[in-house]
Design a protein around this motif. Structure first.
Motif, PDB file in Angstrom:
ATOM      1  N   ARG A   2       0.834  -1.205   0.000  1.00 55.22           N
ATOM      2  CA  ARG A   2       0.000   0.000   0.000  1.00 55.22           C
ATOM      3  C   ARG A   2       0.867   1.252   0.000  1.00 55.22           C
ATOM      4  O   ARG A   2       0.572   2.219  -0.706  1.00 55.22           O
ATOM      5  CB  ARG A   2      -0.961  -0.023   1.185  1.00 55.22           C
ATOM      6  N   ALA A   3       1.970   1.225   0.754  1.00 57.27           N
ATOM      7  CA  ALA A   3       2.885   2.374   0.776  1.00 57.27           C
ATOM      8  C   ALA A   3       3.520   2.579  -0.599  1.00 57.27           C
ATOM      9  O   ALA A   3       3.641   3.720  -1.070  1.00 57.27           O
ATOM     10  CB  ALA A   3       3.967   2.160   1.837  1.00 57.27           C
ATOM     11  N   LYS A   4       3.897   1.501  -1.240  1.00 61.66           N
ATOM     12  CA  LYS A   4       4.503   1.574  -2.569  1.00 61.66           C
ATOM     13  C   LYS A   4       3.510   2.161  -3.576  1.00 61.66           C
ATOM     14  O   LYS A   4       3.855   3.038  -4.367  1.00 61.66           O
ATOM     15  CB  LYS A   4       4.935   0.165  -2.990  1.00 61.66           C
ATOM     16  N   MET A   5       2.268   1.686  -3.538  1.00 64.26           N
ATOM     17  CA  MET A   5       1.243   2.179  -4.465  1.00 64.26           C
ATOM     18  C   MET A   5       0.942   3.648  -4.193  1.00 64.26           C
ATOM     19  O   MET A   5       0.777   4.433  -5.134  1.00 64.26           O
ATOM     20  CB  MET A   5      -0.032   1.335  -4.360  1.00 64.26           C
ATOM     21  N   THR A   6       0.878   4.037  -2.918  1.00 64.69           N
ATOM     22  CA  THR A   6       0.612   5.429  -2.557  1.00 64.69           C
ATOM     23  C   THR A   6       1.710   6.342  -3.085  1.00 64.69           C
ATOM     24  O   THR A   6       1.440   7.471  -3.500  1.00 64.69           O
ATOM     25  CB  THR A   6       0.483   5.572  -1.024  1.00 64.69           C
TER      26      THR A   6
END
Length: 71
Positions: free
Chosen positions: A48-52
């Motif tokens: 999720r952090a990577k996508m954000t």
């Protein structure tokens, strides 16, 4: 093909980012009186952090998510 009056076991909504999949899914689930799950919630926190951050996921990143979706 089964009887169209039968309730579906699973409905999957797919599309490009930002097209309104969660909003559409929530409305559809309410209409069908079934639970709604946004599959993005099944990603590990690192994904999720990577996508954000706008970074694409690798196939290795997706593996735990695919296992969670299949479960």
């Amino acid at each position: 093909m089964g009887n169209l009056s039968e309730e579906p076991a699973v409905v999957v909504a797919m599309g490009v980012p930002g097209c309104g999949k969660p909003a559409t899914g929530i409305l559809l689930a309410q209409r069908l009186k079934v639970p709604f799950l946004d599959a993005d919630e099944l990603h590990p926190a690192a994904n999720r952090a990577k996508m954000t951050a706008g970074r694409p996921l690798t196939e290795d990143d997706r593996q735990p998510w695919l296992m969670a979706v299949s479960a």
